[in-house]
Design a protein around this motif. Structure first.
Motif, PDB file in Angstrom:
ATOM      1  N   ALA A 335       0.823  -1.213   0.000  1.00 15.63           N
ATOM      2  CA  ALA A 335       0.000   0.000   0.000  1.00 15.63           C
ATOM      3  C   ALA A 335       0.853   1.258   0.000  1.00 15.63           C
ATOM      4  CB  ALA A 335      -0.930  -0.006   1.206  1.00 15.63           C
ATOM      5  N   ASP A 336       2.042   1.192   0.620  1.00 10.79           N
ATOM      6  CA  ASP A 336       2.913   2.365   0.683  1.00 10.79           C
ATOM      7  C   ASP A 336       3.404   2.811  -0.687  1.00 10.79           C
ATOM      8  OD1 ASP A 336       2.697   2.310   3.426  1.00 10.79           O
ATOM      9  OD2 ASP A 336       4.542   1.154   3.709  1.00 10.79           O
ATOM     10  N   CYS A 337       3.357   1.930  -1.663  1.00  9.76           N
ATOM     11  CA  CYS A 337       3.956   2.210  -2.966  1.00  9.76           C
ATOM     12  C   CYS A 337       3.005   2.913  -3.933  1.00  9.76           C
ATOM     13  CB  CYS A 337       4.441   0.903  -3.604  1.00  9.76           C
ATOM     14  SG  CYS A 337       5.718   0.068  -2.648  1.00  9.76           S
ATOM     15  N   TYR A 338       1.776   3.177  -3.499  1.00 11.00           N
ATOM     16  CA  TYR A 338       0.793   3.746  -4.419  1.00 11.00           C
ATOM     17  C   TYR A 338       0.080   4.931  -3.768  1.00 11.00           C
ATOM     18  CZ  TYR A 338       1.700  -0.538  -6.927  1.00 11.00           C
ATOM     19  OH  TYR A 338       2.342  -1.558  -7.595  1.00 11.00           O
ATOM     20  N   ASP A 339      -0.361   5.860  -4.627  1.00 11.38           N
ATOM     21  CA  ASP A 339      -1.093   7.028  -4.143  1.00 11.38           C
ATOM     22  C   ASP A 339      -2.540   6.688  -3.797  1.00 11.38           C
ATOM     23  OD1 ASP A 339       1.136   8.636  -4.499  1.00 11.38           O
ATOM     24  OD2 ASP A 339       0.616   9.087  -6.574  1.00 11.38           O
ATOM     25  N   ALA A 340      -3.097   5.682  -4.450  1.00 11.29           N
ATOM     26  CA  ALA A 340      -4.480   5.273  -4.186  1.00 11.29           C
ATOM     27  C   ALA A 340      -4.634   3.826  -4.614  1.00 11.29           C
ATOM     28  CB  ALA A 340      -5.477   6.168  -4.929  1.00 11.29           C
ATOM     29  N   ILE A 341      -5.633   3.174  -4.067  1.00  8.63           N
ATOM     30  CA  ILE A 341      -5.902   1.765  -4.359  1.00  8.63           C
ATOM     31  C   ILE A 341      -7.293   1.646  -4.954  1.00  8.63           C
ATOM     32  CG2 ILE A 341      -6.085  -0.555  -3.400  1.00  8.63           C
ATOM     33  CD1 ILE A 341      -4.171   0.261  -1.226  1.00  8.63           C
ATOM     34  N   LEU A 342      -7.412   0.844  -5.996  1.00  3.93           N
ATOM     35  CA  LEU A 342      -8.690   0.591  -6.659  1.00  3.93           C
ATOM     36  C   LEU A 342      -9.132  -0.824  -6.301  1.00  3.93           C
ATOM     37  CD1 LEU A 342      -7.773   1.934 -10.232  1.00  3.93           C
ATOM     38  CD2 LEU A 342      -8.530   3.247  -8.239  1.00  3.93           C
ATOM     39  N   PHE A 607      -1.186  -4.875   3.329  1.00  5.91           N
ATOM     40  CA  PHE A 607      -0.634  -4.101   4.440  1.00  5.91           C
ATOM     41  C   PHE A 607       0.375  -4.860   5.287  1.00  5.91           C
ATOM     42  CE2 PHE A 607      -4.787  -2.158   3.631  1.00  5.91           C
ATOM     43  CZ  PHE A 607      -4.409  -0.839   3.491  1.00  5.91           C
ATOM     44  N   ASP A 608       0.401  -6.193   5.229  1.00  5.69           N
ATOM     45  CA  ASP A 608       1.230  -6.910   6.196  1.00  5.69           C
ATOM     46  C   ASP A 608       2.692  -7.043   5.791  1.00  5.69           C
ATOM     47  OD1 ASP A 608       1.274  -8.869   4.238  1.00  5.69           O
ATOM     48  OD2 ASP A 608      -0.003 -10.289   5.318  1.00  5.69           O
ATOM     49  N   GLY A 609       3.067  -6.508   4.621  1.00  4.95           N
ATOM     50  CA  GLY A 609       4.465  -6.537   4.211  1.00  4.95           C
ATOM     51  C   GLY A 609       4.882  -7.809   3.509  1.00  4.95           C
ATOM     52  N   SER A 610       3.990  -8.815   3.427  1.00  3.70           N
ATOM     53  CA  SER A 610       4.375 -10.092   2.826  1.00  3.70           C
ATOM     54  C   SER A 610       4.638  -9.984   1.336  1.00  3.70           C
ATOM     55  CB  SER A 610       3.283 -11.138   3.086  1.00  3.70           C
ATOM     56  OG  SER A 610       2.056 -10.745   2.500  1.00  3.70           O
ATOM     57  N   LEU A 611       4.004  -9.009   0.679  1.00  6.26           N
ATOM     58  CA  LEU A 611       4.205  -8.848  -0.763  1.00  6.26           C
ATOM     59  C   LEU A 611       5.369  -7.920  -1.077  1.00  6.26           C
ATOM     60  CD1 LEU A 611       0.501  -8.477  -1.912  1.00  6.26           C
ATOM     61  CD2 LEU A 611       1.957 -10.478  -2.169  1.00  6.26           C
ATOM     62  N   PHE A 612       5.886  -7.219  -0.059  1.00  9.83           N
ATOM     63  CA  PHE A 612       6.901  -6.207  -0.324  1.00  9.83           C
ATOM     64  C   PHE A 612       8.167  -6.777  -0.933  1.00  9.83           C
ATOM     65  CE2 PHE A 612      10.252  -3.163   0.777  1.00  9.83           C
ATOM     66  CZ  PHE A 612       9.719  -2.035   0.192  1.00  9.83           C
ATOM     67  N   PRO A 613       8.680  -7.951  -0.499  1.00  4.83           N
ATOM     68  CA  PRO A 613       9.904  -8.472  -1.124  1.00  4.83           C
ATOM     69  C   PRO A 613       9.748  -8.776  -2.600  1.00  4.83           C
ATOM     70  CG  PRO A 613       9.463  -9.554   0.967  1.00  4.83           C
ATOM     71  CD  PRO A 613       8.244  -8.768   0.617  1.00  4.83           C
ATOM     72  N   HIS A 614       8.500  -8.920  -3.064  1.00  3.43           N
ATOM     73  CA  HIS A 614       8.268  -9.273  -4.461  1.00  3.43           C
ATOM     74  C   HIS A 614       8.046  -8.049  -5.355  1.00  3.43           C
ATOM     75  CE1 HIS A 614       7.929 -13.308  -2.917  1.00  3.43           C
ATOM     76  NE2 HIS A 614       6.944 -12.927  -2.125  1.00  3.43           N
ATOM     77  N   LEU A 615       8.163  -6.858  -4.790  1.00  2.01           N
ATOM     78  CA  LEU A 615       7.947  -5.667  -5.592  1.00  2.01           C
ATOM     79  C   LEU A 615       9.016  -5.558  -6.667  1.00  2.01           C
ATOM     80  CD1 LEU A 615       7.055  -2.987  -2.912  1.00  2.01           C
ATOM     81  CD2 LEU A 615       5.520  -4.151  -4.465  1.00  2.01           C
ATOM     82  N   ARG A 616       8.592  -5.197  -7.841  1.00  2.00           N
ATOM     83  CA  ARG A 616       9.553  -4.982  -8.925  1.00  2.00           C
ATOM     84  C   ARG A 616      10.316  -3.693  -8.690  1.00  2.00           C
ATOM     85  NH1 ARG A 616       7.128  -3.484 -13.007  1.00  2.00           N
ATOM     86  NH2 ARG A 616       5.046  -3.235 -12.143  1.00  2.00           N
ATOM     87  N   SER A 617      11.562  -3.660  -9.092  1.00  2.00           N
ATOM     88  CA  SER A 617      12.390  -2.482  -8.858  1.00  2.00           C
ATOM     89  C   SER A 617      11.799  -1.247  -9.511  1.00  2.00           C
ATOM     90  CB  SER A 617      13.805  -2.720  -9.396  1.00  2.00           C
ATOM     91  OG  SER A 617      13.758  -3.021 -10.790  1.00  2.00           O
TER      92      SER A 617
END
Length: 625
Positions: A335-342, A607-617
């Protein structure tokens, strides 16, 4: 009487000469014993003492069959603690307290017993501003239906409306009480782990969870330290104010030297945790040195002695809590990586008319954090106002109708253009849905086999038989094809060919009409029927989202690859596929062009951070420039 405000009530009763009174008094920081209270007498009590941090442990001692009235001051208790209204006859509170409003208007609620007392008690000389009677002595009930005694500020009314809308968006009173409980847990944990501080109210059962009052623990001071507690507190507050970390946290004048901190529902638990760090820093700074002797004096409420020799300077050897808090931290969750969520609606937030597990909590969390979000739905069975009401009634705490971006709403603009151009528009769907979205128009009518039309708009209506509708309009398309060599224009509000039905089944959606018409007209050599999609995966609905959000740094969360994921990717947005709804049994199809950027089992993973390691650069770099 457990605090100063109880004293104020008692003094006012004496001033008015209403009746002899019994004052039940206890030591500061505790609640009086209720064993000697006579239920035949009127009882006046404060439900939350902001200067002592004390509140009644419970109201069980107030008898249901009491003869006297119970008058409760709930100025700071409203929206911060549970209140047993059956044990209260007169409840008063104000707009500005717990919800942070700026209008200091008083409110009062009267039980039937209290209203009967007003009428039977006879006329008493009171200011006109406080008169609740009609000329005949009866209670003027118009005051309890919206009428005001005097003309209040319209700005103040709008202010409290905004505060109540925010409270409702958080999840209503239960969510507010939970926020208060979370705030208290932060402060209680810090007090329990800090040897030099303690609660002013040492009785946990009588301790306010929102009016945090703390005192220094004298015996824990460093050996040989001679400073008065008041001077230590004053110096700590001066340091905190100089750093911009805290203001107006001095304890009340009658309280032991310490701190008074508001932890109501409008306060964030994270901010209180940071304040605790600041308090620990200020205590360390104060007690490691000595307060200049020329500044030693009697310290009173609101007075902060100056310090010429010990101005706080930035240090490099240890981080400053406030500085660290104000710096923009790197993203830690998706969620931190985006200005809004759809969010898609069906299959992600709701199933039929029931909220899916965790959906309401996720939206409430976004409401509290202030991060924008939009419900992007192919539902076109009514206007966006109707969809908003439906989702709210299902339990989703959506704050305003402008958070709804629907296929029907986008189609409305297109259909009005067709009608303005003089074209005949027929709709597939119920008359209610069509008129709710488009309004009434002489060139707008329901599609059937006996009428011709220039444009066909396909809506979405639960329970509507789209396969049968395709049978009815097939002949109209054929006649138009024979007469003009063209088929009517076709606008599809809802692009879903299938969607989840009852008990995990799949049902045909409104966009099955296009393929069915194409197949039915194939023997006549009809060219491919052009369909203008207003909903997902069409670009129009995503362009509307970008326009409303004012940014294209958006994350689309959906359960359908063909509509949610492919549509977002075609519009240049990132997409997350949740394995709920259509994907509850696994991903139906996810080819390379429609691949989601992220896949999650539930919404909490945003929100729990579990997807954060998979974020593309590329995603990370876009959010940090």
């Amino acid at each position: 009487m457990s605090d100063n405000f109880s004293q104020y009530w008692a003094n006012e009763i004496d001033t008015l000469g209403l009746a002899p009174q019994n004052r039940h008094i206890c030591a500061f920081g505790d609640f009086p014993s209720t064993s000697k209270i006579d239920p035949n007498h009127d009882i006046v009590l404060v439900l939350n003492g902001t200067n002592s941090g004390v509140c009644p442990p419970d109201l069980d001692w107030i008898l249901p069959d009491r003869a006297g009235l119970v008058i409760a001051d709930a100025v700071s208790a409203a929206y911060t603690r549970p209140i047993d209204y059956k044990r209260i006859d007169v409840l008063c509170w104000s707009w500005q307290k717990a919800l942070g409003g700026e209008g200091g208007h008083g409110m009062i609620a009267l039980s039937p017993r209290a209203q009967a007392r007003l009428k039977a008690g006879g006329r008493k000389p009171v200011a006109r501003l406080l008169r609740l009677h009609n000329a005949d002595g009866s209670v003027n009930k118009a005051f309890f239906g919206g009428r005001t005694i005097s003309t209040p500020s319209m700005f103040a009314i709008e202010d409290i409306h905004s505060a109540l809308d925010w409270a409702e968006a958080c999840g209503g009173l239960p969510a507010l009480l939970k926020r208060v409980a979370n705030n208290y847990a932060v402060m209680d944990g810090w007090v329990n782990s800090t040897p030099w501080i303690d609660w002013t109210c040492t009785n946990p059962a009588a301790r306010s969870t929102c009016s945090i009052t703390l005192r220094l623990v004298r015996e824990q001071h460093a050996a040989g330290e001679k400073e008065d507690d008041g001077e230590i507190v004053a110096e700590m507050i001066r340091l905190l104010e100089a750093e911009g970390a805290a203001f107006d946290i001095w304890s009340y004048g009658d309280a032991p030297p310490g701190f008074r901190i508001w932890a109501g529902p409008t306060v964030e638990a994270e901010d209180l945790a940071i304040l605790c760090e600041w308090l620990a820093w200020a205590y360390s700074e104060t007690c490691e040195g000595s307060i200049p002797p020329e500044e030693a004096r009697v310290v009173g409420h609101g007075y902060f002695p100056t310090s010429k020799a010990r101005a706080v300077q930035p240090r490099t050897e240890s981080p400053r809590p406030l500085t660290a808090a104000l710096e923009s931290p790197p993203p830690q969750t998706l969620a931190d990586c985006y200005d809004a969520i759809l969010f898609d609606a069906t299959g992600v937030l709701i199933s039929e008319n029931e909220t899916l597990p965790g959906a309401a909590e996720i939206l409430a969390r976004l409401n509290m954090s202030g991060q924008p979000y939009y419900i992007v739905t192919n539902i076109s069975s009514g206007s966006e106002e109707t969809i908003f009401a439906r989702l709210r009634s299902a339990g989703l705490p959506i704050p305003a109708v402008d958070r709804i971006v629907s296929a029907g709403g986008v189609a409305r603009h297109r259909v009005l253009e067709e009608l303005a151009a003089g074209r005949i528009v027929s709709y597939v769907g119920s008359a209610y849905a069509a008129h709710d979205i488009f309004g009434e128009h002489p060139n707008l009518h329901c599609a059937d086999a006996g009428q011709t039309f220039d444009t066909l708009v396909v809506l979405d209506d639960e329970g509507f038989d789209f396969k049968r509708a395709a049978d009815h309009i097939l002949s109209t398309f054929q006649r138009r094809l024979i007469a003009t060599g063209e088929t009517p224009r076709m606008i599809a509000a809802n692009a879903d060919i299938i969607y989840p039905g009852k008990n995990g089944s799949l049902v045909f959606g409104p966009s099955i009409i296009g393929p069915m018409l194409q197949a039915g007209l194939a023997p006549f050599g009809v060219p491919p029927i052009s369909v203008e999609f207003m909903g997902k995966p069409g670009r129009a609905i995503f362009e509307e989202c970008i326009a409303r959000a004012g940014t294209d740094r958006l994350l689309m969360v959906g359960d359908q690859v063909d509509t949610d994921i492919k549509g977002a990717k075609a519009a240049g947005l990132d997409a997350l596929l949740v394995t709920t709804g259509l994907n509850s049994c696994g991903e139906l199809r996810q080819d390379e062009n429609g691949a989601a950027d992220f896949v999650a089992k539930n919404l909490n993973q945003i929100f729990d951070g579990s997807l954060f390691p998979h974020l593309r650069s590329a995603t990370y770099s876009n959010t940090t420039d």
